[in-house]
Design an enzyme around this catalytic site. Structure first.
Site, mmCIF file in Angstrom:
data_model
loop_
_atom_site.group_PDB
_atom_site.id
_atom_site.type_symbol
_atom_site.label_atom_id
_atom_site.label_comp_id
_atom_site.label_asym_id
_atom_site.label_seq_id
_atom_site.Cartn_x
_atom_site.Cartn_y
_atom_site.Cartn_z
ATOM 1 C CG ASN A 9 -1.820 0.962 1.293
ATOM 2 O OD1 ASN A 9 -1.919 2.106 0.573
ATOM 3 N ND2 ASN A 9 -2.711 1.116 2.330
ATOM 4 C CE LYS A 16 0.517 3.207 6.447
ATOM 5 N NZ LYS A 16 -0.733 3.700 6.587
ATOM 6 N NE ARG A 94 -6.205 1.098 -0.133
ATOM 7 C CZ ARG A 94 -6.865 1.251 0.899
ATOM 8 N NH1 ARG A 94 -6.049 0.713 2.058
ATOM 9 N NH2 ARG A 94 -7.936 1.414 1.244
ATOM 10 C CG HIS A 182 -12.955 3.737 2.475
ATOM 11 N ND1 HIS A 182 -13.482 4.879 2.918
ATOM 12 C CD2 HIS A 182 -11.671 4.378 2.562
ATOM 13 C CE1 HIS A 182 -12.754 5.911 3.147
ATOM 14 N NE2 HIS A 182 -11.614 5.551 3.314
ATOM 15 N N GLY A 213 -9.361 8.935 6.401
ATOM 16 C CA GLY A 213 -10.420 8.846 5.346
ATOM 17 C C GLY A 213 -11.747 8.392 5.840
ATOM 18 N NE ARG A 242 -8.916 12.457 2.161
ATOM 19 C CZ ARG A 242 -9.014 11.206 1.962
ATOM 20 N NH1 ARG A 242 -9.831 10.494 1.117
ATOM 21 N NH2 ARG A 242 -8.178 10.196 2.580
ATOM 22 N N GLY A 331 -10.023 3.364 12.213
ATOM 23 C CA GLY A 331 -9.655 4.099 13.457
ATOM 24 C C GLY A 331 -10.712 4.705 14.612
ATOM 25 C CD GLU A 334 -10.865 -0.970 13.588
ATOM 26 O OE1 GLU A 334 -10.040 -1.156 13.898
ATOM 27 O OE2 GLU A 334 -11.169 -0.787 12.237
ATOM 28 C CD GLU A 381 -8.894 -0.519 4.227
ATOM 29 O OE1 GLU A 381 -8.241 -0.227 5.284
ATOM 30 O OE2 GLU A 381 -9.104 0.219 3.427
HETATM 31 P P1 ADP Z 1 -6.402 5.693 7.924
HETATM 32 O O1 ADP Z 1 -7.384 6.264 6.954
HETATM 33 O O2 ADP Z 1 -5.125 6.710 7.628
HETATM 34 O O3 ADP Z 1 -5.934 4.056 7.925
HETATM 35 P P2 ADP Z 1 -7.239 5.104 10.681
HETATM 36 O O4 ADP Z 1 -8.214 4.063 10.178
HETATM 37 O O5 ADP Z 1 -5.919 4.641 11.078
HETATM 38 O O6 ADP Z 1 -6.809 5.887 9.233
HETATM 39 O O7 ADP Z 1 -7.915 6.232 11.630
HETATM 40 C C1 ADP Z 1 -7.244 7.178 12.043
HETATM 41 C C2 ADP Z 1 -8.307 7.915 13.022
HETATM 42 O O8 ADP Z 1 -8.605 7.130 13.910
HETATM 43 C C3 ADP Z 1 -7.648 9.317 13.514
HETATM 44 O O9 ADP Z 1 -8.493 10.312 13.598
HETATM 45 C C4 ADP Z 1 -7.420 8.771 14.969
HETATM 46 O O10 ADP Z 1 -7.335 9.744 16.110
HETATM 47 C C5 ADP Z 1 -8.412 7.853 15.275
HETATM 48 N N1 ADP Z 1 -8.243 6.912 16.354
HETATM 49 C C6 ADP Z 1 -7.241 5.834 16.592
HETATM 50 N N2 ADP Z 1 -7.246 5.483 17.608
HETATM 51 C C7 ADP Z 1 -8.271 6.259 18.432
HETATM 52 C C8 ADP Z 1 -8.727 6.023 19.859
HETATM 53 N N3 ADP Z 1 -8.280 5.245 20.762
HETATM 54 N N4 ADP Z 1 -9.726 6.920 20.136
HETATM 55 C C9 ADP Z 1 -10.122 7.821 19.308
HETATM 56 N N5 ADP Z 1 -9.897 8.020 17.983
HETATM 57 C C10 ADP Z 1 -8.961 7.166 17.680
#
Ligand code: ADP
Length: 400
Positions: A9, A16, A94, A182, A213, A242, A331, A334, A381
């Site tokens: 990716n 990555k 990806r 996505h 995203g 964005r 992120g 979850e 993913e």
């Molecule tokens: P990407 O789209 O780059 O893969 P991620 O799925 O890793 O992004 O999501 C990143 C977002 O998730 C960020 O806004 C981060 O603050 C949020 N995030 C990650 N862990 C936590 C947490 N424990 N509590 C709240 N937000 C979180």
């Protein structure tokens, strides 16, 4: 020898990767994950075991820095050194945009590389970076099969009407339509929802992929019927940096009245907007949560994020003709119980009711029994890319 896949990716200055063993007919099994950061500048390489334990790392000073090509060749040499009983059989990439042409993963060829490069104007901030390692591997490792896996492909099940903009026909003929992104994440959620709740998986589900995203996808029986991202990954929900959906006239205003060039306008909408733009503080939800009690702008950014999720969810419920369940992933989805609680609270009218204790511990089921259910399911993913890569190379090596 264990046949092994590498999933790549690539971003503008990062690469990555995850390494998977292919064992029998089961899902490919993750062995290592890692990344190169700072490519083209001072670069770092880090790889960990599945458990998260550090396995190896390296650094390159800025004057001796490596680019994507250097990183990929370093990775191949590194794998050779660590491979043990493994033999690298394919690379899965990806790729953000498969356009109209690619509705499924595809074996990379000269023709595929050329077609994908032509799609770069549709995703200028992602596509060229995604293609770099593919071009390098195709040139430097010509006998190693490579598979391109698309974020758009999952949405090819949508009706023509769902993919249209009300623009002149000639623009649609040039590829100006809603694609959706996505898709690798939605594919994964659809594939595992069956294990959690088979009846729900067969019904009307909205998946909220809330990361840096962010988008929503309406699934009917596991297939995409509508999604919030459209022509580009800028559309729909506000994201880390964005803007999400805005009135198209704002762009003319930026060009004519604010004196922006097209590149400057693009940079503002992609990298200075969203949670960062509204809060003037951060694109990171964790930082916003920390400051929200005392910082009005951080609170507004979070409130707008939730408000836009609720508005777009209503639109997707209309597209589905109802709602049986909602799944949070990525992120924020979850990890941020407060965002999930606010979204579920705003969907009481759609039959959702939060189980607060389950939500605070991350579910997976976070709704109390009522007409619709809510879930937290971590996305994967890379596993979808590994599955698709395995399937494409297996099909390619079967006698026809
Ligand atoms: P990407 O789209 O780059 O893969 P991620 O799925 O890793 O992004 O999501 C990143 C977002 O998730 C960020 O806004 C981060 O603050 C949020 N995030 C990650 N862990 C936590 C947490 N424990 N509590 C709240 N937000 C979180």
């Amino acid at each position: 020898m264990i046949p092994t896949l590498v999933v790549l990716n690539a971003g503008s200055s990062s690469l990555k990767f995850q390494v998977f063993d292919m064992v029998d007919r089961a899902d490919p099994e993750l062995v290592w994950r890692g990344q190169y950061e700072g490519l083209g500048r001072a670069a770092r390489f880090r790889v960990t075991q599945k458990s998260g334990a550090l396995l190896d790392q390296a650094e390159w000073a800025a004057e001796r820095g490596i680019d994507h090509e250097g990183a990929l060749m370093h990775l191949v040499a590194w794998l050779q050194q660590y491979r043990n009983e493994r033999s690298l059989v394919a690379i899965g990439h990806r790729v953000v945009h498969g356009g109209d042409a690619f509705a499924a993963p595809v074996l990379v060829s000269d023709e595929v590389v050329a077609k994908l490069a032509k799609l770069a104007p549709l995703a200028p901030l992602h596509q060229p970076h995604n293609l770099k390692p593919m071009e390098v591997a195709h040139r430097r490792l010509p006998t190693l099969p490579q598979v391109a896996c698309f974020d758009t492909a999952f949405h090819h099940t949508q009706s023509e009407i769902a993919t249209m903009f009300a623009l002149p026909r000639t623009m649609r003929d040039r590829g100006v339509r809603r694609y959706g992104f996505h898709g690798l994440s939605y594919d994964y959620i659809a594939s595992v929802l069956k294990d959690h709740d088979p009846q729900l998986a067969a019904g009307k589900v909205i998946v909220a992929h809330l990361g840096n995203g962010a988008s929503l996808c309406a699934l009917s029986g596991g297939t995409s019927v509508a999604t919030t991202m459209g022509f580009s990954a800028l559309d729909g929900l506000p994201m880390g940096t964005r803007c999400g959906a805005i009135d198209a006239s704002i762009v003319f205003y930026m060009l004519r009245e604010m004196g922006c060039t097209a590149d400057e306008a693009e940079r503002i909408l992609y990298t200075q907007s969203g949670l960062l733009g509204v809060s003037s503080l951060s694109n990171d939800m964790r930082t916003l949560r920390t400051h929200a009690p005392s910082n009005t702008e951080a609170r507004k950014a979070i409130d707008l994020f939730v408000y836009r999720i609720l508005r777009e969810t209503g639109s997707l419920i209309a597209a589905l003709g109802g709602l049986d369940g909602l799944v949070f992933t990525a992120g924020i989805g979850e990890n941020d119980a407060a965002t999930r609680a606010a979204v579920v609270a705003g969907l009481t009218w759609a039959g959702l009711e939060l189980d607060e204790a389950a939500n605070s511990t991350g579910g997976p089921k976070i709704s109390s029994s009522s007409s619709a259910s809510a879930w937290v399911i971590p996305t994967n993913e890379e596993l979808v890319i590994a599955r698709q890569t395995r399937d494409v190379i297996s099909a390619a090596t079967l006698p026809h």
